[in-house]
Design an enzyme around this catalytic site. Sequence first.
Site: not given
Length: 233
Positions: A19, A21, A178
Site C-alpha cells: 500500500d 498512504d 496499514d
Amino acid sequence: MTDAYRSGKANMIRGLIFDFDGLILDTELPEFDAWQSVYAGHGGALSLDAWAICIGTAPDAFDPIADLEKQIGRSLDRAALRRQHKARSLSMIHAQPILPGVIDVLTDAKARGLKLGVASTSKRAWVAGHLDRLGLIGYFDCIRCGDDVENVKPAPDLYLAALDCLNLAPDEAIAFEDSPNGVLAATRAGLYCVAVPNPVTRRLSLDHAHRQIASLADLSLGRLLAELDNHRD
C-alpha cells in the site's frame, strides 16, 4: 484468508506489494489531524470511528463536511473548508519522512530479486508524484492505483491488477497494508498479508491480517520468507 498458507500448497514468494498512504508515507495522520482542526474551528469534533470508514478506501465513503454540518446544524462554505484542509494537510505531508524500515525492506527485496509493486486506492498522480519526490519510484516494477480499477479497496481489484502486472499468482506475493480495508482487499485477492499500522490505524482492528508488526523497521524479510517457505515443506 486463503488456505494456501495453512495447507502448505502455496508457491514460493516472488514479489511484494505495498500500500502507499500510511505505509510508505504517513499521509493519514496529517489528513485526519487537518480535518480535526477544521471541525474544532467550527465547534465540532471528528472521531476516529467516523473517519475510519474512509481509511484505505474511496474518499467518498465519508463526507467530513456533511458530518460537520450535521453536528453544528448549519451549512458551511464547502469549497473554502476543502481548501483550508488541503493546504494544512499538504503542508504536514510534505514534512513527513519516509516511514521507518521502508527503504531497508525495498533494498533487501531488490537484492533478493523479488518483484515489487504498489496497490493504492489513491490516484496515480498522487502516488507516483510522492514516490518520485521521495526517490522511491525506481524500486517498483508496477504501480496500480484507484484510477486503474473499477472497484477500490476493500474489493480485491487493485491487488489482482498488481498481480497481473507483475505476472504473479496470489500465493507468490506478500501484501503489506496499514488499514482494515486494505487488509481485506489483500486477503480477498488471496495474498498473504502483513499489517503494519500507523498512528491512526493502530487503534483499529487488523486481526484479519495473517501477521501484524509495529513497523517495517521490525521486519526481517529473510526470516519471513524462510518461515513461509518452511511452512510449505
